[in-house]
Enzyme design. Structure first.
Site, PDB file in Angstrom:
ATOM      1  N   SER A 239     -58.642 -10.253 -80.232  1.00  0.00           N
ATOM      2  CA  SER A 239     -58.418 -11.212 -81.308  1.00  0.00           C
ATOM      3  C   SER A 239     -57.792 -10.496 -82.496  1.00  0.00           C
ATOM      4  CB  SER A 239     -59.749 -11.843 -81.737  1.00  0.00           C
ATOM      5  OG  SER A 239     -60.591 -10.871 -82.338  1.00  0.00           O
ATOM      6  N   LYS A 240     -57.555 -11.250 -83.554  1.00  0.00           N
ATOM      7  CA  LYS A 240     -56.893 -10.714 -84.743  1.00  0.00           C
ATOM      8  C   LYS A 240     -57.627  -9.519 -85.334  1.00  0.00           C
ATOM      9  CE  LYS A 240     -53.347 -13.532 -85.408  1.00  0.00           C
ATOM     10  NZ  LYS A 240     -51.956 -13.038 -85.444  1.00  0.00           N
ATOM     11  N   ARG A 241     -58.933  -9.477 -85.137  1.00  0.00           N
ATOM     12  CA  ARG A 241     -59.689  -8.371 -85.742  1.00  0.00           C
ATOM     13  C   ARG A 241     -59.318  -7.023 -85.114  1.00  0.00           C
ATOM     14  NH1 ARG A 241     -63.470 -10.933 -82.592  1.00  0.00           N
ATOM     15  NH2 ARG A 241     -64.366  -9.728 -80.883  1.00  0.00           N
ATOM     16  N   HIS A 242     -58.734  -7.076 -83.914  1.00  0.00           N
ATOM     17  CA  HIS A 242     -58.328  -5.831 -83.252  1.00  0.00           C
ATOM     18  C   HIS A 242     -56.923  -5.396 -83.651  1.00  0.00           C
ATOM     19  CE1 HIS A 242     -61.332  -7.490 -80.258  1.00  0.00           C
ATOM     20  NE2 HIS A 242     -61.837  -6.318 -80.580  1.00  0.00           N
ATOM     21  N   GLY A 243     -56.204  -6.274 -84.364  1.00  0.00           N
ATOM     22  CA  GLY A 243     -54.822  -5.966 -84.717  1.00  0.00           C
ATOM     23  C   GLY A 243     -53.899  -7.055 -84.195  1.00  0.00           C
TER      24      GLY A 243
END
Length: 464
Positions: A239-243
């Site tokens: 998800s976005k939290r990983h980049g």
């Protein structure tokens, strides 16, 4: 049997990297088997589907180099055909009209939740004769088996079994007569001649519901291959939290398409211990049996390593073209003809040093910058009065030198020796004068790339 695969994204968002990998697997399998790779835009969700997202999907696939056969088809434009199949099933007794209202269904489910019993709705209209039907709004439902089990073979998951008493009588047509997604997928796959359905394992449960339609229509079933999802380094769904998660984001970050194809192919599929390979090798090697059952973990360092290897072996003309496309995609000025020529000359000493296009551009500063150079802080510290004096002595010696590496190394070494310096000590200010940076390719590579006139001009700028 000729292989036909398809990628069927929904234009309700950008092309996710997981979707890009699914498209890649379908593309590799079809291309490797001499078959067709089709693209179908599943745009039945009219409220959320946009032309902008559709174009972003096409652009993402084009950047990745995943060419499709024929024109992309629109699922929404085929609605009449989908509805016609539902009516065929209705006429054959494989489906039925259900007059239960949404309120009645919700009341049943509320009661079931309160009594902690199954919320699976069993329509009272399943076996009611047409003569007893009211003149009222209705949906059309498939008749699912209620006893026994269904086993489907999956090329990745193996044999998967589902208890039929857990299958609902899935809606095929809504009360306004419009077909649902589950029906549309099956009809389109059949009509397009799809032989292999390769998709994320989040669709595995759907396969049992879609199987009801294949059974009812007596259609040949495609080979199934449900691939595990992609997780982030922490083992949670990417998800976005990983980049970055969208294909367009990876293009904007400057990863070469060949490197992305290589890395995504290895993300959940393997061919022995091979990590770095070409498209030709991937097409030859790719098979469904090489796909693992466990979720793959996205590793940005591995991605960069693979991309660096692809930049290193890239054809110079193709690399320049992709570099120009990267600049255009990120709204940066295109390379001028002079800059482009300089890049091609410098590739031999740049390609093995960069993992992304921004890194390549940064390391090519010496060939892209215009005179007079604006040295950075570290380079400025190298250009003392003493070092400038030595460079001014070096300049006239280069005027008539044979412009070869051996000759240039000899002149610079003798100048350093005359001042009781090691060659490396003189290389620092020479690098600062030629590149305006403390870190760059070898000073002799830069001199060879820049040529005599530009090299001397930059040295004169420094001593002026």
């Amino acid at each position: 049997m000729s292989v036909v695969t398809r990628f069927a994204p929904s234009p309700t968002g950008a092309l996710h990297i997981g979707g890009a990998r699914t498209a890649l697997f379908n593309w590799l399998y079809a291309r490797g088997k001499g078959g067709k790779f089709l693209l179908r835009i599943e745009d039945t969700d009219k409220a959320r589907s946009t032309d902008e997202n559709r174009q972003a999907i096409l652009d993402g696939l084009t950047w990745l180099g995943l060419d499709w056969d024929g024109e992309p088809s629109s699922q929404a434009s085929n609605a009449d055909r989908h509805a016609a199949v539902a009516h065929e099933m209705l006429d054959a007794g494989k489906a039925y009209k259900c007059f239960s209202t949404p309120e009645e269904i919700e009341a049943f489910r509320e009661k079931a939740r309160a009594e902690k019993t199954s919320t699976l709705f069993r329509s009272p209209w399943r076996d009611v004769a047409a003569a007893d039907h009211p003149d009222a709004p209705h949906v059309v439902r498939v008749k699912a088996p209620r006893e026994g089990q269904t086993t489907l073979h999956d090329e990745v998951q193996g044999d998967v079994t589902w208890s039929n008493d857990q299958l609902d009588d899935m809606i095929l047509l809504r009360s306004d007569g419009s077909p649902v997604y589950m029906l549309a997928v099956v009809v389109d796959d059949h009509d397009m001649g799809v032989t292999h359905v390769i998709r994320g394992d989040d669709h595995l449960a759907n396969a049992f519901r879609q199987n009801l339609i294949y059974e009812a229509m007596g259609w040949d079933k495609p080979t199934l291959a449900h691939i595990p999802l992609i997780y982030g380094p922490d083992g949670k769904k990417l998800s976005k939290r990983h980049g970055a998660t969208g294909a367009a984001e990876y293009q904007a970050l400057g990863y070469p398409a060949a490197g992305m194809r290589n890395y995504l192919a290895r993300l959940g599929w393997s061919h022995g211990d091979d990590e770095f390979f070409s498209d030709a090798q991937a097409k030859e090697w790719f098979d469904l049996g090489g796909i693992g059952k466990s979720p793959a973990r996205f590793d940005f360092k591995k991605l960069e390593n693979i991309c660096g290897q692809h930049i290193a072996v890239a054809d110079d003309a193709a690399l320049l073209q992709e570099l120009q496309e990267f600049l255009a995609a990120t709204d940066q000025p295109a390379l001028t003809e002079t800059q482009a020529d300089g890049m091609v000359k410098a590739f031999y000493c740049l390609k093995e040093r960069a993992k992304t296009f921004p890194e390549l551009i940064d390391k090519a500063y010496f060939v892209l910058a215009e005179r007079p150079l604006q040295p950075d802080e570290k380079a400025t510290n190298q250009l003392t009065d003493v070092s400038r004096g030595i460079l001014s002595e070096l300049t006239p010696q280069l005027q008539n030198a044979s412009w070869s590496r051996d000759a240039l190394e000899g002149i610079v070494a003798s100048t350093a020796e005359a001042h009781d310096m090691k060659l490396g000590k003189l290389a620092g200010p020479l690098r600062a004068a030629l590149a305006g940076r403390a870190v760059s390719p070898s000073v002799f590579d830069m001199m060879l790339v820049l040529g005599r006139d530009e090299t001397i001009a930059r040295l004169k700028d420094t001593s002026a």
